[in-house]
Design an enzyme around this catalytic site. Structure first.
Site, PDB file in Angstrom:
ATOM      1  N   ILE A 195       0.879  -1.178   0.000  1.00 34.96           N
ATOM      2  CA  ILE A 195       0.000   0.000   0.000  1.00 34.96           C
ATOM      3  C   ILE A 195       0.905   1.213   0.000  1.00 34.96           C
ATOM      4  O   ILE A 195       1.884   1.260   0.760  1.00 34.96           O
ATOM      5  CB  ILE A 195      -0.984   0.003   1.193  1.00 34.96           C
ATOM      6  N   GLU A 246       1.655  -7.152   7.060  1.00 37.99           N
ATOM      7  CA  GLU A 246       2.935  -7.076   7.757  1.00 37.99           C
ATOM      8  C   GLU A 246       3.475  -5.672   7.584  1.00 37.99           C
ATOM      9  O   GLU A 246       3.292  -5.077   6.526  1.00 37.99           O
ATOM     10  CB  GLU A 246       3.939  -8.049   7.139  1.00 37.99           C
ATOM     11  N   ASN A 295       7.791   1.623  11.212  1.00 35.28           N
ATOM     12  CA  ASN A 295       6.901   2.419  10.354  1.00 35.28           C
ATOM     13  C   ASN A 295       5.709   2.942  11.173  1.00 35.28           C
ATOM     14  O   ASN A 295       4.602   2.404  11.134  1.00 35.28           O
ATOM     15  CB  ASN A 295       6.427   1.581   9.159  1.00 35.28           C
ATOM     16  N   TYR A 347      -3.008   1.293  10.820  1.00 33.62           N
ATOM     17  CA  TYR A 347      -3.569  -0.058  10.933  1.00 33.62           C
ATOM     18  C   TYR A 347      -4.262  -0.259  12.284  1.00 33.62           C
ATOM     19  O   TYR A 347      -5.349  -0.840  12.347  1.00 33.62           O
ATOM     20  CB  TYR A 347      -2.479  -1.111  10.732  1.00 33.62           C
TER      21      TYR A 347
END
Ligand SMILES: CC(C)(COP(=O)(O)OP(=O)(O)OC[C@H]1O[C@@H](n2cnc3c(N)ncnc32)[C@H](O)[C@@H]1OP(=O)(O)O)[C@@H](O)C(=O)NCCC(=O)NCCS
Length: 132
Positions: free
Chosen positions: A55, A89, A94, A101
């Site tokens: 993404i 994952e 990050n 998420y």
């Protein structure tokens, strides 16, 4: 896609990897402004699960809610396919992606030690999942 991939990712996919991911068991979605590609996701679907493979949002468009829209687009596509679980994952460092998420309802399901390259070093992957 190749240009956006190289601008957005630490370890960009090659042109061949991107081309391959547009076929077979993979599905994808993209965001555009007129002719300009702003971002995309690539996921696979196996039995009743989907894994987010990639993404990204073009760097100059990050931080404006587009990543969240793209993520929701993937989750909607999973629900339409009646899949049961979404997986992904992410690099342990990050923070932007981890925050996205978590806020979308993903929970940590495991950790893969030294999974990613980080220059000369290695970096762990956080495995996350969300029931659909
Ligand atoms: C990760 C990525 C897809 C997020 O897309 P984005 O459009 O920048 O994110 P959004 O503007 O939709 O923000 C969604 C949430 O992400 C989090 N977030 C985004 N940027 C952040 C930052 N710089 N620091 C911390 N959290 C951040 C926040 O929780 C934010 O929600 P909020 O605005 O309600 O606080 C994008 O930054 C990107 O393409 N990064 C490079 C490629 C990458 O790392 N992909 C993920 C690999 S797993």
């Amino acid at each position: 896609m190749v240009m956006l991939e190289q601008a957005a990712h630490l370890e960009p996919w090659s042109r061949a990897q991107l081309a391959e991911s547009l076929h077979g068991r993979y599905f994808s979605g993209s965001l555009w402004q007129q002719e300009q590609l702003l971002g995309y996701f690539i996921a696979d679907a196996v039995i009743d699960e989907s894994t987010l493979m990639n993404i990204c949002i073009a760097p100059s468009w990050q931080g404006r809610g587009l990543g969240r829209r793209l993520l929701e687009h993937w989750l909607d596509a999973c629900r339409q396919r009646r899949l049961a679980t979404a997986w992904l994952e992410v690099r342990a460092s990050n923070q932007a992606a981890l925050a996205l998420y978590r806020s979308a309802g993903f929970a940590k399901a495991g950790r893969r030690k030294d999974y990613y390259r980080a220059g000369e070093e290695r970096e762990d992957a956080i495995v996350m999942q969300k029931p659909l």
